[in-house]
Design a protein around this motif. Sequence first.
Motif, PDB file in Angstrom:
ATOM      1  N   GLN A  71       2.131   7.222  -6.532  1.00  0.00           N
ATOM      2  CA  GLN A  71       1.180   8.304  -6.791  1.00  0.00           C
ATOM      3  C   GLN A  71       1.757   9.672  -6.353  1.00  0.00           C
ATOM      4  N   MET A  72       2.418   9.702  -5.196  1.00  0.00           N
ATOM      5  CA  MET A  72       2.964  10.959  -4.652  1.00  0.00           C
ATOM      6  C   MET A  72       4.042  11.577  -5.554  1.00  0.00           C
ATOM      7  N   ARG A  73       4.699  10.727  -6.348  1.00  0.00           N
ATOM      8  CA  ARG A  73       5.849  11.237  -7.111  1.00  0.00           C
ATOM      9  C   ARG A  73       5.557  11.470  -8.592  1.00  0.00           C
ATOM     10  N   LYS A  74       4.270  11.399  -8.960  1.00  0.00           N
ATOM     11  CA  LYS A  74       3.938  11.498 -10.389  1.00  0.00           C
ATOM     12  C   LYS A  74       4.366  12.837 -11.008  1.00  0.00           C
ATOM     13  N   SER A  75       4.440  13.908 -10.185  1.00  0.00           N
ATOM     14  CA  SER A  75       4.815  15.227 -10.732  1.00  0.00           C
ATOM     15  C   SER A  75       6.253  15.233 -11.261  1.00  0.00           C
ATOM     16  N   GLU A  76       7.084  14.256 -10.816  1.00  0.00           N
ATOM     17  CA  GLU A  76       8.486  14.203 -11.273  1.00  0.00           C
ATOM     18  C   GLU A  76       8.592  13.781 -12.737  1.00  0.00           C
ATOM     19  N   PHE A  77       7.537  13.140 -13.238  1.00  0.00           N
ATOM     20  CA  PHE A  77       7.549  12.658 -14.623  1.00  0.00           C
ATOM     21  C   PHE A  77       6.416  13.284 -15.446  1.00  0.00           C
ATOM     22  N   LYS A  78       6.203  14.581 -15.267  1.00  0.00           N
ATOM     23  CA  LYS A  78       5.115  15.259 -15.976  1.00  0.00           C
ATOM     24  C   LYS A  78       5.193  15.078 -17.489  1.00  0.00           C
ATOM     25  N   ASN A  79       6.411  15.269 -18.028  1.00  0.00           N
ATOM     26  CA  ASN A  79       6.577  15.225 -19.492  1.00  0.00           C
ATOM     27  C   ASN A  79       7.309  13.979 -19.969  1.00  0.00           C
ATOM     28  N   GLU A  80       7.375  12.987 -19.083  1.00  0.00           N
ATOM     29  CA  GLU A  80       8.143  11.789 -19.428  1.00  0.00           C
ATOM     30  C   GLU A  80       7.225  10.620 -19.763  1.00  0.00           C
ATOM     31  N   THR A  81       7.695   9.760 -20.653  1.00  0.00           N
ATOM     32  CA  THR A  81       6.985   8.503 -20.921  1.00  0.00           C
ATOM     33  C   THR A  81       7.748   7.376 -20.241  1.00  0.00           C
ATOM     34  N   VAL A  82       7.048   6.597 -19.448  1.00  0.00           N
ATOM     35  CA  VAL A  82       7.683   5.470 -18.745  1.00  0.00           C
ATOM     36  C   VAL A  82       7.819   4.309 -19.728  1.00  0.00           C
ATOM     37  N   GLU A  83       9.073   3.912 -19.965  1.00  0.00           N
ATOM     38  CA  GLU A  83       9.312   2.807 -20.908  1.00  0.00           C
ATOM     39  C   GLU A  83       9.695   1.516 -20.208  1.00  0.00           C
ATOM     40  N   THR A  84      10.098   1.628 -18.942  1.00  0.00           N
ATOM     41  CA  THR A  84      10.462   0.412 -18.203  1.00  0.00           C
ATOM     42  C   THR A  84       9.916   0.477 -16.778  1.00  0.00           C
ATOM     43  N   ASP A 119      -0.874  -1.352 -12.125  1.00  0.00           N
ATOM     44  CA  ASP A 119      -2.066  -0.521 -12.395  1.00  0.00           C
ATOM     45  C   ASP A 119      -1.872   0.893 -11.845  1.00  0.00           C
ATOM     46  N   THR A 120      -1.247   0.987 -10.658  1.00  0.00           N
ATOM     47  CA  THR A 120      -1.020   2.301 -10.037  1.00  0.00           C
ATOM     48  C   THR A 120      -0.086   3.153 -10.899  1.00  0.00           C
ATOM     49  N   VAL A 121       0.930   2.523 -11.486  1.00  0.00           N
ATOM     50  CA  VAL A 121       1.817   3.262 -12.403  1.00  0.00           C
ATOM     51  C   VAL A 121       1.006   3.761 -13.598  1.00  0.00           C
ATOM     52  N   TYR A 122       0.222   2.884 -14.206  1.00  0.00           N
ATOM     53  CA  TYR A 122      -0.580   3.262 -15.380  1.00  0.00           C
ATOM     54  C   TYR A 122      -1.565   4.396 -15.070  1.00  0.00           C
ATOM     55  N   LYS A 123      -2.120   4.398 -13.862  1.00  0.00           N
ATOM     56  CA  LYS A 123      -3.098   5.441 -13.496  1.00  0.00           C
ATOM     57  C   LYS A 123      -2.442   6.803 -13.333  1.00  0.00           C
ATOM     58  N   SER A 180       0.838  -1.214   0.000  1.00  0.00           N
ATOM     59  CA  SER A 180       0.000   0.000   0.000  1.00  0.00           C
ATOM     60  C   SER A 180       0.869   1.260   0.000  1.00  0.00           C
ATOM     61  N   ALA A 181       1.937   1.233   0.811  1.00  0.00           N
ATOM     62  CA  ALA A 181       2.820   2.409   0.905  1.00  0.00           C
ATOM     63  C   ALA A 181       3.552   2.643  -0.414  1.00  0.00           C
ATOM     64  N   ILE A 182       4.008   1.562  -1.047  1.00  0.00           N
ATOM     65  CA  ILE A 182       4.703   1.692  -2.335  1.00  0.00           C
ATOM     66  C   ILE A 182       3.747   2.286  -3.385  1.00  0.00           C
ATOM     67  N   ALA A 183       2.502   1.816  -3.383  1.00  0.00           N
ATOM     68  CA  ALA A 183       1.503   2.364  -4.318  1.00  0.00           C
ATOM     69  C   ALA A 183       1.300   3.852  -4.055  1.00  0.00           C
ATOM     70  N   LYS A 184       1.260   4.212  -2.778  1.00  0.00           N
ATOM     71  CA  LYS A 184       1.070   5.626  -2.422  1.00  0.00           C
ATOM     72  C   LYS A 184       2.267   6.467  -2.868  1.00  0.00           C
ATOM     73  N   GLU A 185       3.485   5.922  -2.701  1.00  0.00           N
ATOM     74  CA  GLU A 185       4.668   6.676  -3.149  1.00  0.00           C
ATOM     75  C   GLU A 185       4.646   6.854  -4.671  1.00  0.00           C
TER      76      GLU A 185
END
Length: 378
Positions: A41-54, A75-79, A34-39
């Motif tokens: 989500q908390m850090r999504k602003s660091e990749f505003k203009n980035e596409t996650v490839e891995t 799923d949390t990464v995709y969201k 649960s904590a990892i999922a929350k982190e």
Amino acid sequence: MSGIYIHIPFCKQACHYCDFHFSTSMKKKEDMVSAIAKEIQMRKSEFKNETVETIYFGGGTPSVLENSELQFLIDTVYKNYKVADIPEITLEANPDDLSSERILELSKSPINRLSIGIQSFYEDDLKMMNRAHNSAEAKRCLEYATKYFDNISLDLIYGIPGMSDEMWKQNIETALSFGIPHISSYALTVEPKTALKKLIDTGKIAAPQDEVASNHFMILVEMLQKNDFIHYELSNFGKENYFSKNNSAYWLGKKYIGIGPSAHSYDGEKRGWNVANNSLYLKSIQENILPLETEILSKSDRYNEYIMTGLRTIWGVSLERIEKEFGEDYLNYLKKQSQKFVNDDLLSIQNNILKPTAKGKFLTDGIASDLFYLNLEE
């Protein structure tokens, strides 16, 4: 290209040589997921203009998580992030977690790459390292895995006390017999505060010998190159189109976010690392505080990092990039420092790229430290 690394800090038992951060108690596993999922989500602003490839599940032993828990984190990464159409999603796994049923289940999930911690096919080696699997399990899991996964990497350790060159060749032959397209291989190293260090200090196990490890490394390079593997990083060999995209991103200086206790992050300008303590990590995330420390990298830090990673890879160190990014002083310094290694046939310069020669490869890390720029002017 950018990546997300997710550190799962649990293992069934502690391998004698390991100094990574993990716990053998699974009590807090659900809280941790649960904590990892929350982190994430908390850090999504660091990749505003980035596409996650891995997306890379490392550890610890990520295969101790249920498939549903792995799916929840994916799923949390995709969201929360923009994800490439076909990202490379790797799960580090141990053979004892990979039953035929589990492999079949994983093959139906978004995970498309397995990195399997075999380490050795010899029973005595596995016992000495305190691995949780045996030789038969290692072979059985590879038989199943290769039926359902095309992209598989396995880990092998060389330089183990008592392992002859012939035994090491047999280990490699066994790995090759499964048609695996990627092999990561490391020398057995004795880290402080590990069980292995204690066993050596008390005379229960002989210390690894550099000469044996060097021989094993040469055998490894020769055998894998004969079998169409490309030696693209000091410890990594892949067939064409099977290099680890996640690891290549580290070595090429791409951005990545490290999630979970002790995980590291890098954005080109600064490096960050999470607290290496499960309880402190959980407490911090529950209080909506990122358990993250960062340091802004000086010009010299960035130069040294590029030297270290560049020399370890097939891409080498571009003298043009050194001049463009760091300036003429750094270029002249590098040329001056590297000259003795060029003269000794340990480094070569071709097409403005500095690389280790076949003779210099095993000594890469030591050579790199001699090329570091130590007068930190910032």
